[in-house]
Write a protein that holds these residues in place. Structure first.
Motif, PDB file in Angstrom:
ATOM      1  N   GLU A   1       0.815  -1.210   0.000  1.00 57.40           N
ATOM      2  CA  GLU A   1       0.000   0.000   0.000  1.00 57.40           C
ATOM      3  C   GLU A   1       0.854   1.269   0.000  1.00 57.40           C
ATOM      4  O   GLU A   1       0.308   2.378   0.040  1.00 57.40           O
ATOM      5  N   THR A   2       2.175   1.123  -0.065  1.00 57.97           N
ATOM      6  CA  THR A   2       3.061   2.246   0.192  1.00 57.97           C
ATOM      7  C   THR A   2       4.063   2.427  -0.938  1.00 57.97           C
ATOM      8  O   THR A   2       4.558   1.452  -1.506  1.00 57.97           O
ATOM      9  N   THR A   3       4.378   3.675  -1.268  1.00 57.89           N
ATOM     10  CA  THR A   3       5.489   3.987  -2.152  1.00 57.89           C
ATOM     11  C   THR A   3       6.613   4.598  -1.333  1.00 57.89           C
ATOM     12  O   THR A   3       6.379   5.272  -0.327  1.00 57.89           O
ATOM     13  N   SER A   4       7.840   4.350  -1.759  1.00 57.32           N
ATOM     14  CA  SER A   4       9.018   4.823  -1.044  1.00 57.32           C
ATOM     15  C   SER A   4       9.969   5.457  -2.046  1.00 57.32           C
ATOM     16  O   SER A   4      10.484   4.770  -2.933  1.00 57.32           O
ATOM     17  N   VAL A   5      10.213   6.763  -1.922  1.00 59.48           N
ATOM     18  CA  VAL A   5      11.085   7.470  -2.848  1.00 59.48           C
ATOM     19  C   VAL A   5      12.063   8.350  -2.089  1.00 59.48           C
ATOM     20  O   VAL A   5      11.808   8.757  -0.958  1.00 59.48           O
ATOM     21  N   TRP A   6      13.195   8.655  -2.739  1.00 61.75           N
ATOM     22  CA  TRP A   6      14.176   9.565  -2.154  1.00 61.75           C
ATOM     23  C   TRP A   6      13.732  10.991  -2.390  1.00 61.75           C
ATOM     24  O   TRP A   6      13.169  11.321  -3.443  1.00 61.75           O
TER      25      TRP A   6
ATOM     26  N   LEU B   1      10.737   9.457   1.594  1.00 65.32           N
ATOM     27  CA  LEU B   1       9.341   9.872   1.636  1.00 65.32           C
ATOM     28  C   LEU B   1       8.465   8.638   1.464  1.00 65.32           C
ATOM     29  O   LEU B   1       8.448   8.010   0.399  1.00 65.32           O
ATOM     30  N   ALA B   2       7.771   8.251   2.530  1.00 70.09           N
ATOM     31  CA  ALA B   2       6.853   7.107   2.504  1.00 70.09           C
ATOM     32  C   ALA B   2       5.434   7.637   2.356  1.00 70.09           C
ATOM     33  O   ALA B   2       4.979   8.428   3.176  1.00 70.09           O
ATOM     34  N   THR B   3       4.742   7.182   1.314  1.00 71.25           N
ATOM     35  CA  THR B   3       3.384   7.659   1.045  1.00 71.25           C
ATOM     36  C   THR B   3       2.440   6.481   0.901  1.00 71.25           C
ATOM     37  O   THR B   3       2.658   5.591   0.070  1.00 71.25           O
TER      38      THR B   3
ATOM     39  N   THR C   1      -5.242   3.633   8.861  1.00 69.71           N
ATOM     40  CA  THR C   1      -4.586   2.446   8.346  1.00 69.71           C
ATOM     41  C   THR C   1      -3.087   2.685   8.375  1.00 69.71           C
ATOM     42  O   THR C   1      -2.635   3.836   8.332  1.00 69.71           O
ATOM     43  N   LEU C   2      -2.288   1.648   8.470  1.00 70.06           N
ATOM     44  CA  LEU C   2      -0.862   1.779   8.703  1.00 70.06           C
ATOM     45  C   LEU C   2      -0.072   1.312   7.491  1.00 70.06           C
ATOM     46  O   LEU C   2      -0.170   0.152   7.085  1.00 70.06           O
ATOM     47  N   ASP C   3       0.693   2.195   6.897  1.00 69.10           N
ATOM     48  CA  ASP C   3       1.528   1.908   5.735  1.00 69.10           C
ATOM     49  C   ASP C   3       2.984   1.907   6.180  1.00 69.10           C
ATOM     50  O   ASP C   3       3.413   2.794   6.933  1.00 69.10           O
ATOM     51  N   THR C   4       3.774   0.947   5.708  1.00 67.74           N
ATOM     52  CA  THR C   4       5.110   0.771   6.256  1.00 67.74           C
ATOM     53  C   THR C   4       6.177   0.625   5.185  1.00 67.74           C
ATOM     54  O   THR C   4       5.929   0.148   4.085  1.00 67.74           O
ATOM     55  N   VAL C   5       7.383   1.039   5.564  1.00 65.02           N
ATOM     56  CA  VAL C   5       8.598   0.775   4.803  1.00 65.02           C
ATOM     57  C   VAL C   5       9.569   0.141   5.788  1.00 65.02           C
ATOM     58  O   VAL C   5       9.832   0.713   6.856  1.00 65.02           O
ATOM     59  N   ALA C   6      10.103  -1.037   5.465  1.00 64.85           N
ATOM     60  CA  ALA C   6      10.803  -1.827   6.478  1.00 64.85           C
ATOM     61  C   ALA C   6      12.179  -2.287   6.028  1.00 64.85           C
ATOM     62  O   ALA C   6      12.484  -2.374   4.833  1.00 64.85           O
ATOM     63  N   GLN C   7      12.993  -2.586   7.033  1.00 68.17           N
ATOM     64  CA  GLN C   7      14.294  -3.228   6.817  1.00 68.17           C
ATOM     65  C   GLN C   7      14.495  -4.273   7.903  1.00 68.17           C
ATOM     66  O   GLN C   7      14.233  -4.017   9.083  1.00 68.17           O
TER      67      GLN C   7
ATOM     68  N   GLN D   1       0.830   6.547   9.500  1.00 67.97           N
ATOM     69  CA  GLN D   1      -0.522   6.251   9.965  1.00 67.97           C
ATOM     70  C   GLN D   1      -1.496   7.164   9.206  1.00 67.97           C
ATOM     71  O   GLN D   1      -1.641   8.339   9.533  1.00 67.97           O
ATOM     72  N   ARG D   2      -2.130   6.602   8.189  1.00 66.69           N
ATOM     73  CA  ARG D   2      -2.947   7.372   7.249  1.00 66.69           C
ATOM     74  C   ARG D   2      -4.419   7.282   7.600  1.00 66.69           C
ATOM     75  O   ARG D   2      -4.956   6.187   7.778  1.00 66.69           O
ATOM     76  N   PRO D   3      -5.109   8.429   7.693  1.00 67.51           N
ATOM     77  CA  PRO D   3      -6.558   8.380   7.878  1.00 67.51           C
ATOM     78  C   PRO D   3      -7.224   7.635   6.729  1.00 67.51           C
ATOM     79  O   PRO D   3      -6.855   7.804   5.570  1.00 67.51           O
ATOM     80  N   LEU D   4      -8.196   6.795   7.044  1.00 74.12           N
ATOM     81  CA  LEU D   4      -8.844   5.996   6.007  1.00 74.12           C
ATOM     82  C   LEU D   4      -9.495   6.854   4.927  1.00 74.12           C
ATOM     83  O   LEU D   4      -9.546   6.461   3.762  1.00 74.12           O
ATOM     84  N   ARG D   5      -9.971   8.025   5.312  1.00 73.30           N
ATOM     85  CA  ARG D   5     -10.644   8.882   4.344  1.00 73.30           C
ATOM     86  C   ARG D   5      -9.669   9.768   3.560  1.00 73.30           C
ATOM     87  O   ARG D   5     -10.101  10.560   2.720  1.00 73.30           O
ATOM     88  N   ALA D   6      -8.393   9.659   3.825  1.00 75.26           N
ATOM     89  CA  ALA D   6      -7.390  10.404   3.064  1.00 75.26           C
ATOM     90  C   ALA D   6      -6.936   9.556   1.879  1.00 75.26           C
ATOM     91  O   ALA D   6      -6.526   8.408   2.051  1.00 75.26           O
ATOM     92  N   SER D   7      -7.018  10.103   0.686  1.00 75.22           N
ATOM     93  CA  SER D   7      -6.615   9.334  -0.495  1.00 75.22           C
ATOM     94  C   SER D   7      -5.123   9.049  -0.489  1.00 75.22           C
ATOM     95  O   SER D   7      -4.671   8.056  -1.053  1.00 75.22           O
ATOM     96  N   SER D   8      -4.337   9.914   0.164  1.00 79.11           N
ATOM     97  CA  SER D   8      -2.907   9.664   0.327  1.00 79.11           C
ATOM     98  C   SER D   8      -2.397  10.436   1.535  1.00 79.11           C
ATOM     99  O   SER D   8      -3.000  11.426   1.952  1.00 79.11           O
ATOM    100  N   PHE D   9      -1.296   9.972   2.085  1.00 88.01           N
ATOM    101  CA  PHE D   9      -0.672  10.645   3.224  1.00 88.01           C
ATOM    102  C   PHE D   9       0.795  10.253   3.240  1.00 88.01           C
ATOM    103  O   PHE D   9       1.132   9.070   3.154  1.00 88.01           O
TER     104      PHE D   9
END
Length: 279
Positions: free
Chosen positions: A135-140, A155-157, A168-174, A256-264
């Motif tokens: 559910e997440t994009t990760s860019v420099w 930048l995690a979106t 809802t919780l979107d993650t970037v992990a190592q 931690q993105r609000p469900l009603r937010a199209s992106s965060f």
């Protein structure tokens, strides 16, 4: 089920406890100064991996509201989410110093880049080594928490829309090796742009595994208090003891993105994960 999370706020710079003080706090279970350090929730040992901890992606029903521990966390902000055994959590200084060109988020006089166990912790030129969930994009991005240029941030979106309250919780992990019973302390800088849903927050989550490469089910977890500070860089921090059987840990940068937010989106920088033998 909707999930309601308390917000944290930044605190004034405070000196970081020495390792001896941290160990004493962990053993005694008592805070010394609630303005600087807040005890987190009791231990969780999730043998199935199906419940507990921060759940990436999905909807609010997938985030186990029963495992969210509240509390004011002193003046440092909200209590930690699903924190591990003998854990502590709180907010650190907003503008950490530089030591030999590296961030010093724990203000111990040692550059974090010399001790952190994660790869590519300061995102100088890229975000290699960090894996986003589905559910997440990760860019420099060139945005940088400190004056250690040339450098940047991750930048995690998270994106998607569900017409329901909650997060809802979107993650970037190592995944990093972590052998046996050790005290793992994590810090991170984060930045939330002001032109987004004000309910969105940022945190760092850690999961412990009994197998190499974070395989199988996680056996324990802790998180920093989520923060919704907007328009300026802030620092989140938390720590906990791993079990004797631990062999690896997943360091997760959480949006931690609000469900009603199209992106965060959240910018992350200077990830310090420091492991010390248990006393």
């Amino acid at each position: 089920m909707a999930v309601s999370l308390l917000k944290s706020r930044p605190v004034r710079a405070a000196s970081t406890p020495t390792l001896q003080l941290v160990a004493a706090l962990l053993l005694s279970g008592c805070p010394v100064d609630q303005r600087q350090l807040a005890l987190a929730a009791p231990a969780r040992d999730d043998s199935s991996g199906a419940s507990g901890g921060l759940t990436s992606g999905g909807n609010a029903g997938a985030t186990d509201a029963g495992h969210v521990s509240g509390g004011s966390g002193g003046s440092g902000g909200s209590g930690a989410l699903d924190a591990g055994a003998d854990a502590f959590a709180g907010d650190a200084a907003l503008v950490p110093p530089l030591v030999d060109g590296c961030a010093d988020l724990d203000t111990d006089g040692v550059g974090d880049c010399t001790v952190t166990i994660v790869m590519n912790a300061d995102f100088k030129t890229n975000v290699l080594g960090w894996t986003p969930d589905t559910e997440t994009t990760s860019v420099w991005d060139a945005k940088n928490a400190l004056a250690d240029l040339p450098s940047g941030s991750l930048l995690a979106t998270g994106s998607g829309f569900i017409d329901a309250p909650g997060l809802t919780l979107d993650t970037v992990a190592q995944c990093v090796p972590l052998l046996g019973k050790q005290l793992l302390i994590v810090y991170a800088n984060a930045f939330i742009a002001a032109d987004q849903d004000p309910a969105g927050q940022a945190a760092v989550d850690v999961r412990f595994f009994d197998q190499d490469d974070c395989a199988g089910d996680f056996r324990g977890t802790f998180s920093t208090p989520p923060s919704a500070v907007v328009g300026s860089w802030f620092t989140v921090q938390a720590g906990s003891l791993a079990a004797d059987t631990t062999r690896s840990a997943s360091i997760r940068l959480v949006t931690q993105r609000p469900l009603r937010a199209s992106s965060f989106g959240v910018y992350f920088d200077n990830i310090l994960a420091k492991a010390q033998p248990a006393q």
